[in-house]
Design a protein around this motif. Structure first.
Motif, PDB file in Angstrom:
ATOM      1  N   GLN A  56      39.258  66.935 -17.959  1.00  0.00           N
ATOM      2  CA  GLN A  56      39.477  66.384 -19.381  1.00  0.00           C
ATOM      3  C   GLN A  56      40.943  66.093 -19.466  1.00  0.00           C
ATOM      4  O   GLN A  56      41.863  66.961 -19.064  1.00  0.00           O
ATOM      5  CB  GLN A  56      38.766  67.498 -20.427  1.00  0.00           C
ATOM      6  N   ARG A  76      41.679  60.178 -23.150  1.00  0.00           N
ATOM      7  CA  ARG A  76      41.049  59.367 -22.309  1.00  0.00           C
ATOM      8  C   ARG A  76      42.046  58.328 -21.856  1.00  0.00           C
ATOM      9  O   ARG A  76      42.943  57.981 -22.572  1.00  0.00           O
ATOM     10  CB  ARG A  76      39.763  58.658 -22.751  1.00  0.00           C
ATOM     11  N   ARG A  84      42.734  52.537 -16.655  1.00  0.00           N
ATOM     12  CA  ARG A  84      41.258  52.945 -16.005  1.00  0.00           C
ATOM     13  C   ARG A  84      41.263  51.569 -15.016  1.00  0.00           C
ATOM     14  O   ARG A  84      40.456  51.962 -13.988  1.00  0.00           O
ATOM     15  CB  ARG A  84      40.330  53.023 -16.908  1.00  0.00           C
TER      16      ARG A  84
END
Length: 223
Positions: free
Chosen positions: A65, A189, A195
């Protein structure tokens, strides 16, 4: 390293014409559900983090996380973490006391002072044979708590400190509606662009199972 450039997709949606945000306060940190000024921020899910020229953002990971972020600029660092908090009471007083005990037990020193966000801790963190100075700031929001730690040049340089304090003032916390225990980290995130870069790098290197966190993801503002 992931580099972030200005474009229309990266900016938060601007308010409708003639409907500029109206706030009761002059500065944040802001709650996502309250009106707040529109500015360029990195969307980390639980935090929307403002950045400027020369800023570099690194992400803190706990297991699998993302739980915090570090802003690096001009030989200074700002570490920020957001946590869940009770609906009707803040937790900074309690957290501050816990931090003071932990720092002292580890051989460090700390002193409570009044800062731009209220009470804060001026600390010396014991690291090997040296002592690392740092400032611990805390802000209680609606059902969330934001902790910030300033270190590096900004400890002794008021102008460098002001720049990082302005970052704290413009952070947007996205608490969400899910049930969370007090002090539970609000999960972050990777931004979509970062990403995508990780996935492309994995494909190019033939490593489909690449864990992006093992490489310490970074986001750098370039103009």
């Amino acid at each position: 390293m992931f580099r972030r450039r200005r474009n229309a997709e990266e900016k938060e949606s601007a308010p409708a014409a003639g409907k500029a945000p109206v706030t009761d306060r002059e500065s944040g940190p802001w709650d996502a559900d309250e009106p707040h000024p529109d500015s360029e921020r990195v969307d980390l899910g639980g935090l929307r983090l403002p950045i400027g020229p020369g800023f570099e953002v690194q992400l803190n990971v706990n297991g699998d996380q993302i739980v915090g972020a570090v802003v690096l600029v001009n030989e200074s660092a700002l570490q920020v973490h957001a946590f869940a908090a009770p609906k009707r009471s803040g937790i900074w007083d309690e957290v501050r006391a816990e931090l003071a005990r932990e720092l002292s037990a580890a051989g460090g020193k700390c002193e409570e002072r009044e800062g731009p966000f209220g009470p804060e801790l001026a600390a010396e963190i014991k690291q090997d044979a040296a002592a690392q100075p740092a400032r611990f700031l805390g802000v209680d929001g609606p059902r969330w708590f934001l902790r910030a730690v300033i270190s590096g040049r900004a400890i002794a340089d008021p102008e460098a400190a002001k720049a990082l304090e302005e970052v704290v003032r413009d952070i947007v916390v996205v608490r969400g509606d899910q049930p969370m225990a007090p002090k539970e980290p609000i999960e972050l995130r990777l931004p979509a662009e970062a990403r995508q870069a990780v996935e492309q790098q994995a494909a190019q290197e033939g490593r489909p199972g690449l864990n992006p966190f093992e490489r310490g993801p970074e986001i750098t503002e370039v103009r």
